[in-house]
Design a protein around this motif. Sequence first.
Motif, short mmCIF file in Angstrom:
data_model
loop_
_atom_site.label_atom_id
_atom_site.label_comp_id
_atom_site.label_asym_id
_atom_site.label_seq_id
_atom_site.Cartn_x
_atom_site.Cartn_y
_atom_site.Cartn_z
N ALA A 176 0.76 -1.09 -0.16
CA ALA A 176 0.22 -0.15 -0.26
C ALA A 176 1.53 1.27 0.36
N ASP A 177 2.04 0.99 0.86
CA ASP A 177 2.80 1.91 0.62
C ASP A 177 3.52 3.06 -0.76
N ASP A 229 1.05 4.26 -2.88
CA ASP A 229 1.08 5.52 -2.93
C ASP A 229 2.00 6.87 -3.05
N ASP A 230 3.18 6.00 -3.16
CA ASP A 230 4.44 6.45 -3.61
C ASP A 230 4.45 6.59 -4.87
N ASP A 284 3.31 7.34 -8.24
CA ASP A 284 2.07 9.18 -8.82
C ASP A 284 2.28 8.58 -10.74
N CYS A 291 -5.36 7.41 -8.43
CA CYS A 291 -5.19 6.46 -6.91
C CYS A 291 -4.67 4.98 -7.16
N ARG A 292 -4.92 4.72 -5.73
CA ARG A 292 -4.18 3.04 -5.31
C ARG A 292 -4.62 2.12 -6.08
#
Length: 120
Positions: free
Chosen positions: A68-69, A72-73, A75, A80-81
């Motif tokens: 998940a992290d 999220d990193d 772009d 979105c995730r």
Amino acid sequence: MNKELQIDDLTRGINDDEPAFKGEGQAEQGTAHPGDKCWQDFMDYLEAPTDGNGKADRLVCKLDRDLADSLDDCDIRGRCRSDLVNAIIRSFFENHLSLLAQYRREKKSLFNNYNPESHA
């Protein structure tokens, strides 16, 4: 040339300072790496319109914190995730459906053997 994405390719970079994959610009410039077809499928699915009601049709799926992290990193085109996860899974299925088919479960519903004539 082997076009399959190896598990080392998926896990490289999770806890390293070095990125696991080349950035979006580098991949789109045609830099060859083992996941070219899979990467292009991922980008195509990421850009494709969603079926149904978009976010309303999504289910909740728990991810490991490090995944998940890491997502999220990223772009990638401002997505979105969950858009990234859906595109990753769809591209994996697109490229490996023939291998996954052998693991398909047989549906075990009582309706499979239902015959309306025998229950009249």
